[in-house]
Scaffold this motif. Structure first.
Motif, PDB file in Angstrom:
ATOM      1  N   TYR A  55     -18.584 -30.580 -18.236  1.00 46.83           N
ATOM      2  CA  TYR A  55     -18.378 -29.509 -19.177  1.00 46.83           C
ATOM      3  C   TYR A  55     -17.003 -28.853 -19.017  1.00 46.83           C
ATOM      4  O   TYR A  55     -16.536 -28.250 -19.938  1.00 46.83           O
ATOM      5  CB  TYR A  55     -19.421 -28.602 -19.622  1.00 46.83           C
ATOM      6  CG  TYR A  55     -20.482 -29.157 -20.521  1.00 46.83           C
ATOM      7  CD1 TYR A  55     -21.701 -30.251 -20.261  1.00 46.83           C
ATOM      8  CD2 TYR A  55     -20.458 -29.007 -21.938  1.00 46.83           C
ATOM      9  CE1 TYR A  55     -22.419 -30.756 -20.936  1.00 46.83           C
ATOM     10  CE2 TYR A  55     -21.448 -29.558 -22.778  1.00 46.83           C
ATOM     11  CZ  TYR A  55     -22.256 -30.619 -22.482  1.00 46.83           C
ATOM     12  OH  TYR A  55     -23.021 -31.361 -23.280  1.00 46.83           O
ATOM     13  N   LEU A  56     -16.920 -28.599 -17.827  1.00 43.61           N
ATOM     14  CA  LEU A  56     -15.678 -27.578 -17.366  1.00 43.61           C
ATOM     15  C   LEU A  56     -14.572 -28.566 -17.616  1.00 43.61           C
ATOM     16  O   LEU A  56     -13.321 -28.013 -18.027  1.00 43.61           O
ATOM     17  CB  LEU A  56     -15.655 -27.254 -15.991  1.00 43.61           C
ATOM     18  CG  LEU A  56     -16.716 -25.897 -16.013  1.00 43.61           C
ATOM     19  CD1 LEU A  56     -16.630 -25.285 -14.424  1.00 43.61           C
ATOM     20  CD2 LEU A  56     -15.980 -24.777 -16.780  1.00 43.61           C
ATOM     21  N   GLU A 108     -13.976 -30.849 -19.826  1.00 50.16           N
ATOM     22  CA  GLU A 108     -13.678 -31.125 -21.232  1.00 50.16           C
ATOM     23  C   GLU A 108     -13.293 -29.850 -22.076  1.00 50.16           C
ATOM     24  O   GLU A 108     -12.926 -30.066 -23.078  1.00 50.16           O
ATOM     25  CB  GLU A 108     -14.870 -31.868 -21.732  1.00 50.16           C
ATOM     26  CG  GLU A 108     -15.113 -33.122 -21.018  1.00 50.16           C
ATOM     27  CD  GLU A 108     -14.050 -34.313 -21.609  1.00 50.16           C
ATOM     28  OE1 GLU A 108     -13.416 -34.058 -22.576  1.00 50.16           O
ATOM     29  OE2 GLU A 108     -13.874 -35.139 -20.893  1.00 50.16           O
ATOM     30  N   TYR A 109     -13.273 -28.597 -21.114  1.00 51.74           N
ATOM     31  CA  TYR A 109     -12.960 -27.593 -21.960  1.00 51.74           C
ATOM     32  C   TYR A 109     -11.553 -27.422 -22.391  1.00 51.74           C
ATOM     33  O   TYR A 109     -10.647 -27.540 -21.435  1.00 51.74           O
ATOM     34  CB  TYR A 109     -13.552 -26.411 -21.238  1.00 51.74           C
ATOM     35  CG  TYR A 109     -13.176 -25.181 -21.453  1.00 51.74           C
ATOM     36  CD1 TYR A 109     -12.269 -24.144 -20.971  1.00 51.74           C
ATOM     37  CD2 TYR A 109     -13.854 -24.697 -22.676  1.00 51.74           C
ATOM     38  CE1 TYR A 109     -12.071 -22.891 -21.577  1.00 51.74           C
ATOM     39  CE2 TYR A 109     -13.745 -23.177 -23.241  1.00 51.74           C
ATOM     40  CZ  TYR A 109     -12.721 -22.270 -22.628  1.00 51.74           C
ATOM     41  OH  TYR A 109     -12.372 -21.314 -23.358  1.00 51.74           O
ATOM     42  N   ARG A 110     -11.316 -27.012 -23.821  1.00 49.39           N
ATOM     43  CA  ARG A 110     -10.075 -26.897 -24.097  1.00 49.39           C
ATOM     44  C   ARG A 110     -10.079 -25.483 -24.886  1.00 49.39           C
ATOM     45  O   ARG A 110     -10.749 -25.251 -25.745  1.00 49.39           O
ATOM     46  CB  ARG A 110      -9.594 -27.932 -24.851  1.00 49.39           C
ATOM     47  CG  ARG A 110      -9.214 -29.187 -24.605  1.00 49.39           C
ATOM     48  CD  ARG A 110      -8.778 -30.210 -25.146  1.00 49.39           C
ATOM     49  NE  ARG A 110      -8.977 -31.699 -24.678  1.00 49.39           N
ATOM     50  CZ  ARG A 110     -10.133 -32.275 -24.725  1.00 49.39           C
ATOM     51  NH1 ARG A 110     -11.283 -31.842 -25.250  1.00 49.39           N
ATOM     52  NH2 ARG A 110     -10.112 -33.481 -24.216  1.00 49.39           N
TER      53      ARG A 110
END
Lengths: 151, 95
Positions: free
Chosen positions: A144-145, A147-149
Protein backbone atom coordinates in the motif's frame (compact mmCIF):
# COMPACT_ATOMS: atom_id res chain seq x y z
CA UNK A 1 11.13 -12.37 -18.69
CA UNK A 2 10.66 -8.74 -17.84
CA UNK A 3 10.42 -6.83 -14.63
CA UNK A 4 11.73 -3.68 -13.08
CA UNK A 5 15.26 -4.71 -14.11
CA UNK A 6 15.84 -6.31 -17.49
CA UNK A 7 18.33 -8.85 -16.27
CA UNK A 8 17.96 -12.58 -16.65
CA UNK A 9 20.52 -13.32 -13.98
CA UNK A 10 18.65 -11.29 -11.39
CA UNK A 11 15.30 -12.82 -12.22
CA UNK A 12 16.62 -16.33 -12.22
CA UNK A 13 18.67 -16.11 -9.04
CA UNK A 14 15.91 -14.39 -7.13
CA UNK A 15 13.18 -16.68 -8.26
CA UNK A 16 15.06 -19.97 -8.02
CA UNK A 17 17.50 -19.42 -5.19
CA UNK A 18 17.04 -16.38 -3.04
CA UNK A 19 13.33 -16.25 -2.30
CA UNK A 20 12.98 -19.96 -1.47
CA UNK A 21 16.10 -19.99 0.69
CA UNK A 22 15.07 -16.90 2.62
CA UNK A 23 11.57 -18.29 3.13
CA UNK A 24 13.03 -21.58 4.32
CA UNK A 25 15.33 -19.81 6.72
CA UNK A 26 12.40 -17.81 8.03
CA UNK A 27 10.43 -20.98 8.64
CA UNK A 28 13.49 -22.46 10.37
CA UNK A 29 13.74 -19.45 12.68
CA UNK A 30 10.04 -19.74 13.55
CA UNK A 31 10.08 -23.47 14.17
CA UNK A 32 13.25 -23.39 16.25
CA UNK A 33 11.99 -20.52 18.37
CA UNK A 34 11.77 -22.77 21.39
CA UNK A 35 15.32 -24.06 21.30
CA UNK A 36 17.42 -21.33 19.71
CA UNK A 37 17.04 -17.56 19.36
CA UNK A 38 14.07 -16.94 17.16
CA UNK A 39 10.36 -17.16 17.42
CA UNK A 40 7.36 -15.64 15.81
CA UNK A 41 8.30 -12.01 15.25
CA UNK A 42 11.79 -12.70 14.01
CA UNK A 43 10.77 -15.46 11.61
CA UNK A 44 7.81 -13.47 10.38
CA UNK A 45 10.03 -10.50 9.55
CA UNK A 46 12.41 -12.74 7.62
CA UNK A 47 9.57 -14.31 5.64
CA UNK A 48 8.15 -10.87 4.93
CA UNK A 49 11.55 -9.77 3.67
CA UNK A 50 11.56 -12.68 1.24
CA UNK A 51 8.23 -11.64 -0.26
CA UNK A 52 9.32 -8.01 -0.48
CA UNK A 53 12.46 -9.13 -2.30
CA UNK A 54 10.24 -10.90 -4.80
CA UNK A 55 8.20 -7.72 -5.19
CA UNK A 56 11.29 -5.65 -5.85
CA UNK A 57 13.04 -7.82 -8.38
CA UNK A 58 10.47 -9.94 -10.14
CA UNK A 59 7.58 -9.35 -12.46
CA UNK A 60 4.40 -8.04 -10.91
CA UNK A 61 2.41 -11.10 -11.81
CA UNK A 62 5.04 -13.51 -10.54
CA UNK A 63 5.52 -11.84 -7.19
CA UNK A 64 1.77 -11.54 -6.72
CA UNK A 65 1.48 -15.24 -7.36
CA UNK A 66 3.59 -15.71 -4.26
CA UNK A 67 1.39 -13.53 -2.07
CA UNK A 68 -1.03 -11.09 -3.62
CA UNK A 69 -2.16 -7.90 -1.96
CA UNK A 70 -5.73 -9.07 -1.87
CA UNK A 71 -4.75 -12.17 0.08
CA UNK A 72 -2.16 -10.55 2.30
CA UNK A 73 -4.58 -8.89 4.67
CA UNK A 74 -6.69 -12.04 4.76
CA UNK A 75 -3.63 -14.12 5.67
CA UNK A 76 -2.89 -11.64 8.46
CA UNK A 77 -6.40 -12.15 9.81
CA UNK A 78 -5.94 -15.91 9.62
CA UNK A 79 -2.70 -15.67 11.59
CA UNK A 80 -4.32 -13.59 14.30
CA UNK A 81 -7.19 -16.08 14.42
CA UNK A 82 -4.75 -18.96 14.86
CA UNK A 83 -3.08 -17.22 17.76
CA UNK A 84 -6.36 -16.32 19.40
CA UNK A 85 -7.72 -19.77 18.68
CA UNK A 86 -4.94 -21.57 20.48
CA UNK A 87 -5.71 -19.33 23.42
CA UNK A 88 -9.44 -20.10 23.27
CA UNK A 89 -9.13 -23.89 22.97
CA UNK A 90 -8.25 -24.38 26.67
CA UNK A 91 -11.37 -22.45 27.60
CA UNK A 92 -13.57 -25.14 26.06
CA UNK A 93 -12.45 -27.56 28.74
CA UNK A 94 -12.76 -25.10 31.57
CA UNK A 95 -9.18 -23.87 31.89
CA UNK A 96 -8.02 -20.29 31.62
CA UNK A 97 -7.32 -18.38 28.43
CA UNK A 98 -3.89 -19.28 26.95
CA UNK A 99 -3.42 -22.15 29.39
CA UNK A 100 -1.58 -24.54 27.12
CA UNK A 101 -1.51 -27.31 29.70
CA UNK A 102 -5.18 -28.02 29.06
CA UNK A 103 -4.83 -28.57 25.32
CA UNK A 104 -6.49 -31.82 24.26
CA UNK A 105 -3.44 -33.66 22.92
CA UNK A 106 -4.20 -37.39 22.69
CA UNK A 107 -2.17 -39.39 25.18
CA UNK A 108 -1.29 -42.10 22.68
CA UNK A 109 1.24 -39.81 21.04
CA UNK A 110 3.32 -39.45 24.17
CA UNK A 111 5.37 -42.51 23.41
CA UNK A 112 6.35 -41.21 19.96
CA UNK A 113 7.09 -37.63 20.94
CA UNK A 114 8.51 -37.80 24.46
CA UNK A 115 9.63 -34.20 24.63
CA UNK A 116 6.53 -32.60 23.16
CA UNK A 117 4.42 -31.57 26.06
CA UNK A 118 1.16 -29.76 25.52
CA UNK A 119 2.84 -26.52 26.43
CA UNK A 120 5.44 -27.01 23.76
CA UNK A 121 2.82 -27.53 21.07
CA UNK A 122 0.84 -24.58 22.37
CA UNK A 123 3.86 -22.29 22.20
CA UNK A 124 4.64 -23.50 18.69
CA UNK A 125 1.16 -22.81 17.31
CA UNK A 126 1.14 -19.43 19.05
CA UNK A 127 4.43 -18.45 17.43
CA UNK A 128 3.28 -19.78 14.06
CA UNK A 129 0.23 -17.52 14.08
CA UNK A 130 2.40 -14.57 15.04
CA UNK A 131 4.83 -15.28 12.19
CA UNK A 132 2.06 -15.54 9.62
CA UNK A 133 0.53 -12.27 10.73
CA UNK A 134 3.83 -10.40 10.83
CA UNK A 135 4.75 -11.58 7.33
CA UNK A 136 1.38 -10.64 5.88
CA UNK A 137 1.31 -7.23 7.56
CA UNK A 138 4.80 -6.43 6.27
CA UNK A 139 3.70 -7.29 2.74
CA UNK A 140 0.48 -5.30 3.12
CA UNK A 141 2.20 -2.15 4.35
CA UNK A 142 4.82 -2.40 1.62
CA UNK A 143 2.21 -2.83 -1.10
CA UNK A 144 0.00 0.00 0.00
CA UNK A 145 2.88 2.38 0.57
CA UNK A 146 4.52 1.48 -2.74
CA UNK A 147 1.38 2.25 -4.71
CA UNK A 148 0.62 5.47 -2.91
CA UNK A 149 0.44 8.42 -5.28
CA UNK A 150 -0.28 11.87 -4.04
CA UNK A 151 -1.32 13.34 -7.39
CA UNK B 1 12.10 32.71 22.64
CA UNK B 2 13.66 29.92 20.70
CA UNK B 3 16.88 30.15 22.67
CA UNK B 4 14.89 29.94 25.87
CA UNK B 5 13.17 26.82 24.62
CA UNK B 6 16.48 25.22 23.72
CA UNK B 7 17.86 26.11 27.11
CA UNK B 8 14.87 24.57 28.81
CA UNK B 9 15.19 21.38 26.77
CA UNK B 10 18.91 21.17 27.51
CA UNK B 11 18.13 21.53 31.20
CA UNK B 12 15.56 18.75 31.12
CA UNK B 13 17.99 16.49 29.22
CA UNK B 14 20.76 17.19 31.72
CA UNK B 15 18.41 16.45 34.60
CA UNK B 16 17.37 13.12 33.07
CA UNK B 17 20.96 12.09 32.37
CA UNK B 18 21.98 12.99 35.90
CA UNK B 19 19.09 11.03 37.43
CA UNK B 20 19.76 7.99 35.24
CA UNK B 21 23.05 7.50 37.04
CA UNK B 22 21.06 6.30 40.01
CA UNK B 23 19.61 3.36 38.17
CA UNK B 24 21.09 -0.09 38.98
CA UNK B 25 23.74 -1.54 36.71
CA UNK B 26 22.68 -3.57 33.75
CA UNK B 27 22.03 -7.22 34.63
CA UNK B 28 22.67 -6.56 38.29
CA UNK B 29 21.46 -9.62 40.21
CA UNK B 30 20.53 -7.48 43.18
CA UNK B 31 18.39 -5.05 41.23
CA UNK B 32 14.72 -5.00 42.25
CA UNK B 33 13.66 -5.93 38.72
CA UNK B 34 15.56 -9.22 38.96
CA UNK B 35 14.28 -10.24 42.36
CA UNK B 36 10.61 -11.02 42.20
CA UNK B 37 9.69 -13.41 39.37
CA UNK B 38 12.75 -13.37 37.12
CA UNK B 39 14.69 -16.02 39.11
CA UNK B 40 11.59 -18.21 39.11
CA UNK B 41 11.25 -17.89 35.36
CA UNK B 42 14.91 -18.70 34.82
CA UNK B 43 14.79 -21.71 37.11
CA UNK B 44 11.51 -23.23 36.03
CA UNK B 45 11.13 -22.28 32.38
CA UNK B 46 12.39 -25.52 30.90
CA UNK B 47 10.41 -27.87 33.10
CA UNK B 48 7.24 -25.77 33.00
CA UNK B 49 7.06 -25.02 29.33
CA UNK B 50 9.32 -27.53 27.57
CA UNK B 51 11.21 -24.75 25.82
CA UNK B 52 14.95 -24.37 26.43
CA UNK B 53 14.81 -20.79 25.12
CA UNK B 54 13.74 -18.77 28.15
CA UNK B 55 12.98 -15.70 26.03
CA UNK B 56 10.39 -17.59 24.00
CA UNK B 57 9.06 -19.26 27.12
CA UNK B 58 8.48 -15.91 28.81
CA UNK B 59 7.10 -14.24 25.67
CA UNK B 60 4.77 -17.01 24.60
CA UNK B 61 3.88 -18.80 27.80
CA UNK B 62 4.36 -16.81 30.97
CA UNK B 63 3.52 -13.48 29.35
CA UNK B 64 1.59 -14.73 26.36
CA UNK B 65 -1.22 -12.27 26.88
CA UNK B 66 1.10 -9.32 26.28
CA UNK B 67 2.43 -10.94 23.14
CA UNK B 68 -1.14 -11.30 21.96
CA UNK B 69 -1.63 -7.58 22.51
CA UNK B 70 1.54 -6.94 20.54
CA UNK B 71 0.18 -9.01 17.69
CA UNK B 72 -3.06 -7.03 17.71
CA UNK B 73 -1.03 -3.81 17.51
CA UNK B 74 0.83 -5.08 14.46
CA UNK B 75 -2.36 -6.24 12.81
CA UNK B 76 -4.05 -2.90 13.52
CA UNK B 77 -1.11 -1.10 11.95
CA UNK B 78 -1.58 -3.10 8.76
CA UNK B 79 -5.32 -2.57 8.83
CA UNK B 80 -4.93 1.18 9.37
CA UNK B 81 -2.55 1.29 6.42
CA UNK B 82 -5.10 -0.46 4.25
CA UNK B 83 -7.99 1.75 5.24
CA UNK B 84 -6.06 4.99 5.15
CA UNK B 85 -4.41 4.45 1.80
CA UNK B 86 -7.08 2.60 -0.05
CA UNK B 87 -8.70 5.78 -1.31
CA UNK B 88 -5.51 6.98 -2.98
CA UNK B 89 -4.57 3.83 -4.81
CA UNK B 90 -6.22 2.80 -8.02
CA UNK B 91 -8.89 0.16 -7.88
CA UNK B 92 -6.95 -2.79 -9.23
CA UNK B 93 -7.24 -4.64 -5.98
CA UNK B 94 -10.25 -4.97 -3.79
CA UNK B 95 -10.11 -5.92 -0.18
Amino acid sequence: MSGPFESNILQFLTRVFLVPVILLFGIYVVVHGEASPGGGFQGGAIMGAAVILARLSLDREQSHRLLSTRWAIRVASIGALITFGIGLVPMFSGANFLDYGALPIPQQYDQFLPHFTERSIGIFVFELGIAITVMAVMVTIFDYLAEYRND
Amino acid sequence: MRGLLLLFLAGVAALLIWVSGDLPDRADPQAPANQHVSPEYLLRAEEDTGAPNVVTAVLADYRGYDTLGELIVIFTAGLACVFALKAFNNDERSL
